[in-house]
Motif scaffolding. Structure first.
Motif, PDB file in Angstrom:
ATOM      1  N   ALA A  81      24.129  61.962  69.892  1.00 23.38           N
ATOM      2  CA  ALA A  81      25.024  61.957  70.917  1.00 23.38           C
ATOM      3  C   ALA A  81      25.947  63.266  70.955  1.00 23.38           C
ATOM      4  O   ALA A  81      26.168  63.815  69.905  1.00 23.38           O
ATOM      5  N   ASN A  82      26.307  63.455  72.204  1.00 23.36           N
ATOM      6  CA  ASN A  82      27.193  64.768  72.314  1.00 23.36           C
ATOM      7  C   ASN A  82      28.399  64.230  72.730  1.00 23.36           C
ATOM      8  O   ASN A  82      28.740  63.573  73.708  1.00 23.36           O
ATOM      9  N   ARG A  83      29.786  64.881  72.099  1.00 24.92           N
ATOM     10  CA  ARG A  83      30.843  64.626  72.348  1.00 24.92           C
ATOM     11  C   ARG A  83      31.267  65.153  73.752  1.00 24.92           C
ATOM     12  O   ARG A  83      30.915  66.358  74.174  1.00 24.92           O
ATOM     13  N   VAL A  84      31.962  64.535  74.465  1.00 26.48           N
ATOM     14  CA  VAL A  84      32.304  64.986  75.749  1.00 26.48           C
ATOM     15  C   VAL A  84      33.952  64.689  75.922  1.00 26.48           C
ATOM     16  O   VAL A  84      34.586  63.973  75.342  1.00 26.48           O
ATOM     17  N   THR A  85      34.474  65.477  76.814  1.00 27.53           N
ATOM     18  CA  THR A  85      35.939  65.589  77.048  1.00 27.53           C
ATOM     19  C   THR A  85      36.331  65.195  78.308  1.00 27.53           C
ATOM     20  O   THR A  85      37.477  64.979  78.717  1.00 27.53           O
ATOM     21  N   GLY A  86      35.367  64.929  79.190  1.00 25.04           N
ATOM     22  CA  GLY A  86      35.586  64.524  80.504  1.00 25.04           C
ATOM     23  C   GLY A  86      34.462  64.155  81.540  1.00 25.04           C
ATOM     24  O   GLY A  86      33.360  64.005  80.810  1.00 25.04           O
ATOM     25  N   GLU A 107      38.538  69.657  72.435  1.00 23.86           N
ATOM     26  CA  GLU A 107      38.458  68.429  71.937  1.00 23.86           C
ATOM     27  C   GLU A 107      39.672  67.673  71.274  1.00 23.86           C
ATOM     28  O   GLU A 107      40.512  68.634  70.785  1.00 23.86           O
ATOM     29  N   ILE A 108      40.119  66.432  71.674  1.00 23.84           N
ATOM     30  CA  ILE A 108      41.389  66.132  71.107  1.00 23.84           C
ATOM     31  C   ILE A 108      40.987  65.377  69.760  1.00 23.84           C
ATOM     32  O   ILE A 108      40.202  64.438  69.265  1.00 23.84           O
ATOM     33  N   PRO A 109      41.782  66.100  68.601  1.00 22.67           N
ATOM     34  CA  PRO A 109      41.194  65.913  67.436  1.00 22.67           C
ATOM     35  C   PRO A 109      41.833  64.362  66.900  1.00 22.67           C
ATOM     36  O   PRO A 109      42.987  63.943  67.501  1.00 22.67           O
ATOM     37  N   TYR A 110      41.168  63.919  65.846  1.00 19.30           N
ATOM     38  CA  TYR A 110      41.898  62.541  65.388  1.00 19.30           C
ATOM     39  C   TYR A 110      42.947  63.018  64.517  1.00 19.30           C
ATOM     40  O   TYR A 110      42.945  63.890  63.529  1.00 19.30           O
ATOM     41  N   SER A 111      44.104  62.537  64.877  1.00 20.46           N
ATOM     42  CA  SER A 111      45.398  63.061  64.069  1.00 20.46           C
ATOM     43  C   SER A 111      46.529  61.869  64.000  1.00 20.46           C
ATOM     44  O   SER A 111      47.181  61.999  65.113  1.00 20.46           O
ATOM     45  N   PRO A 112      46.446  61.026  63.072  1.00 18.89           N
ATOM     46  CA  PRO A 112      47.491  60.072  63.154  1.00 18.89           C
ATOM     47  C   PRO A 112      48.985  60.567  63.005  1.00 18.89           C
ATOM     48  O   PRO A 112      49.861  60.012  63.686  1.00 18.89           O
ATOM     49  N   GLU A 113      49.098  61.736  62.420  1.00 15.63           N
ATOM     50  CA  GLU A 113      50.492  62.466  62.433  1.00 15.63           C
ATOM     51  C   GLU A 113      50.786  62.723  63.993  1.00 15.63           C
ATOM     52  O   GLU A 113      51.988  62.415  64.245  1.00 15.63           O
ATOM     53  N   LYS A 114      49.860  63.523  64.578  1.00 18.08           N
ATOM     54  CA  LYS A 114      50.353  63.771  66.092  1.00 18.08           C
ATOM     55  C   LYS A 114      50.340  62.521  67.119  1.00 18.08           C
ATOM     56  O   LYS A 114      51.437  62.367  67.573  1.00 18.08           O
ATOM     57  N   ALA A 115      49.443  61.486  66.756  1.00 20.11           N
ATOM     58  CA  ALA A 115      49.766  60.058  67.410  1.00 20.11           C
ATOM     59  C   ALA A 115      51.225  59.622  66.970  1.00 20.11           C
ATOM     60  O   ALA A 115      51.752  59.137  68.116  1.00 20.11           O
ATOM     61  N   SER A 116      51.668  59.506  65.933  1.00 19.65           N
ATOM     62  CA  SER A 116      52.893  59.111  65.598  1.00 19.65           C
ATOM     63  C   SER A 116      53.990  59.726  65.985  1.00 19.65           C
ATOM     64  O   SER A 116      55.120  59.083  66.661  1.00 19.65           O
ATOM     65  N   TYR A 166      42.498  65.425  82.063  1.00 18.08           N
ATOM     66  CA  TYR A 166      42.521  65.982  80.470  1.00 18.08           C
ATOM     67  C   TYR A 166      44.268  65.713  80.235  1.00 18.08           C
ATOM     68  O   TYR A 166      44.455  64.919  79.241  1.00 18.08           O
ATOM     69  N   GLU A 167      45.096  65.970  80.994  1.00 17.47           N
ATOM     70  CA  GLU A 167      46.531  65.852  80.818  1.00 17.47           C
ATOM     71  C   GLU A 167      46.980  64.205  81.091  1.00 17.47           C
ATOM     72  O   GLU A 167      47.658  63.705  80.413  1.00 17.47           O
TER      73      GLU A 167
END
Length: 591
Positions: A376-381, A396-405, A550-551
């Motif tokens: 599978a290929n990642r998609v952004t839209g 790509e929006i990274p996995y980031s619990p810190e940014k999420a918090s 995206y926004e």
């Protein structure tokens, strides 16, 4: 409608492919291969579907299972060549396209002189006009398709040839030819025996004011619409009538649908796959359970499997006994999948909250764990990478619990009562960040649900994963009764036209904007895109539209997979990237 460039797909019964090798071969020419004795030697193609069609009335359904079966019964004006995605003649010639005075455009067609209905009557321009009225009828649930035909103003017929007609369009439209070519043609004699719609001018249905007036005042339209919407018209074999190669002869609910080849099918001698009628019968078997599916394959009770679960595909393709009897292959799909937010839900009206949750989903981990080795290929839209207007500037929006918090805190989410779950005051009352996540009952969906629930739980968000069957989940999505759900859409090989999925006017029943995405700028861009025919002028509009999505983050975009193709080696076939990846009517029994 069989809009071949539009796919409304849900994550039913497991997802995607498990191997990105070349397309499966259609024949086995290895002279050293052992001779296989197949259990079935008849010319019946047995197709396993994981989901039962809700009905076979094309204008009233967007579901893939209905299209797979319906394409064997109904036909469109034109079809799509699966190799190059170009329009090709089917019921009618390709159109002659002419610019008309006043800025309009006309499309002139000639219906194939051989094309007939099961009763022997010819397919005529009157049937085309009737079919256009169906799509534009405001009193039937055709809203998902109506935007593709709102440019039509009238149809001009020939006084000397009942098969010749010209569709007049009020303005240029980006995919007008594809939309008109994908119009399913119904037999007027079978679906409107009293000719009620003949009393209504097509032109009166092509304007909002005219359609609204007719909906209120026309007894003919009301009477017809009530009869046309009767479920019996979509489930009773005696009432389902098309010009295609097969007719439905029986439907055993929850079990199977049996189609027989029409005795006097008009296209039986065609060499084109989209017109062929090779199998004498086609039986669609409804098999949603993985164990039952495995048994059916091992017993050679099915010849083709549509949408086999990825886990089962991995397991069965390595079985030597089955490999001798079935082709197991993959082909890149035109689908993408994601987690859809309901923006009308109180928890998800804020874009910062939606973006925060996107940072809590490790898309790369999902792909690595469930679809390794490039499956599978990642998609952004919603735009297929590789198109000239694909916006590669959106990272790509990274996995980031810190940014999420950080985002959750800025959006007002905090654990004020110390119970471990975030909360926030919404509409005057404090609400816990707790919601249901709708998935389908399959191992892959379960895995995605478990991962999402775990990641969000670590951030103080309580997620209850709820498994629902296809029909139930689909119904909840259409009613807006959800917070977050797994869903899939289709990439189009043609220029993208976003009205049906992303316009604010396309919330069900008027389209498939099930998340309630709404943006005045996006609506303006959608309307500009569909009338801007010059590519260099259109591409910047596409790129800005992708920036808005995206926004806004209306869904957590995940990936585009490869489709699984499983076909018995007793048939020759040509694989296609267009779902369901095999033309069932062109399956040719090997001698």
């Amino acid at each position: 409608m069989f809009l071949r460039f539009f796919f409304c797909l849900l994550l039913a019964g497991g997802l995607f492919a498990c191997k990105t090798d070349s397309a499966p071969t259609a024949t086995d020419n290895d002279s050293d291969s052992p001779v296989i004795s197949f259990k079935n030697t008849d010319n019946t193609a047995r197709i396993a579907l994981r989901v039962e069609p809700p009905g076979l009335n094309p204008v009233l359904s967007t579901q893939a299972a209905s299209r797979y079966v319906g394409e064997m019964i109904f036909q469109t004006l034109n079809s799509m060549d699966p190799d190059n995605f170009e329009q090709v003649p089917l019921l009618a010639s390709l159109p002659d396209i002419t610019k008309e005075p006043g800025g309009g455009v006309s499309y002139s067609y000639l219906i194939d002189e051989r094309a007939t209905w099961p009763n022997g009557l010819p397919v005529t321009a009157a049937d085309v006009i009737f079919s256009l009225k169906l799509v534009l009828n405001p009193l039937v649930a055709s809203g998902a398709y109506r935007p593709y035909y709102d440019m039509v103003s009238s149809v001009v017929t020939s006084p000397n040839n009942e098969r010749r007609f010209k569709v007049m369009c009020k303005r240029p439209y980006l995919i007008a030819q594809e939309s008109l070519g994908s119009l399913v043609i119904y037999p007027e004699y079978a679906y409107d025996p009293d000719r009620l719609l003949r009393k209504i001018r097509l032109g009166d249905l092509t304007t909002d004011a005219g359609a609204e007036r007719l909906a209120k005042n026309s007894e003919e339209l009301k009477t017809f619409s009530e009869a046309f919407s009767d479920p019996d018209l979509a489930n009773n074999p005696e009432r389902i009538v098309g010009s295609g190669p097969y007719q439905l002869v029986s439907w055993e609910p929850g079990q199977q649908l049996t189609l027989d080849r029409r005795e006097k099918y008009w296209g039986s001698k065609s060499r084109d796959n989209w017109l062929k009628a090779k199998p004498e019968s086609i039986i669609f078997q409804i098999i949603s359970d993985n164990g039952t599916m495995a048994n059916a394959i091992r017993d050679e009770a099915v010849d083709v499997v549509v949408d086999m679960s990825v886990d089962q595909f991995k397991e069965l393709r390595d079985d030597d006994y089955l490999n001798a009897r079935y082709e197991f292959g993959t082909i890149q799909s035109l689908k993408y999948f994601g987690l859809l937010f309901n923006q009308q839900h109180p928890l998800f009206k804020d874009a910062s909250t939606r973006r925060a949750l996107t940072h809590l989903v490790d898309v790369d981990a999902i792909i690595d764990q469930l679809f390794p080795n490039g499956l599978a290929n990642r998609v952004t839209g919603p735009v297929l990478p590789g198109k000239s207007y694909y916006n590669g500037d959106l990272p790509e929006i990274p996995y980031s619990p810190e940014k999420a918090s950080e985002l959750l805190k800025s959006a007002g989410w905090e654990d004020t009562n110390g119970d471990g779950t975030l909360d926030k005051e919404i509409d005057g009352s404090r609400q816990e960040f707790s919601f249901q996540f709708l998935i389908f009952p399959s191992p892959t969906s379960d895995a995605v649900g478990a991962l999402v629930s775990e990641w969000m739980g670590e951030a103080g968000i309580e997620v209850e994963v709820v498994r629902q069957d296809f029909r139930a989940l689909y119904g909840e999505l259409n009613k807006g009764n959800f917070a977050l759900a797994i869903i899939g859409q289709g990439f189009t090989p043609n220029p993208d036209e976003f009205t049906q999925v992303w316009a604010s006017t396309s919330v069900p029943p008027n389209g498939t904007n099930r998340g309630g995405f709404a943006s005045a700028e996006a609506d303006k861009l959608i309307n500009q895109i569909k009338v801007t025919l010059k590519e260099s002028d259109r591409d910047p509009l596409y790129r800005r539209f992708q920036e808005i999505l995206y926004e806004n983050q209306p869904m957590i975009f995940l990936f585009s997979p490869a489709d699984r193709v499983v076909v018995s080696k007793r048939f020759d076939f040509e694989p296609s990237s267009i779902s369901p990846n095999v033309d069932f009517n062109a399956l040719e029994k090997k001698e």
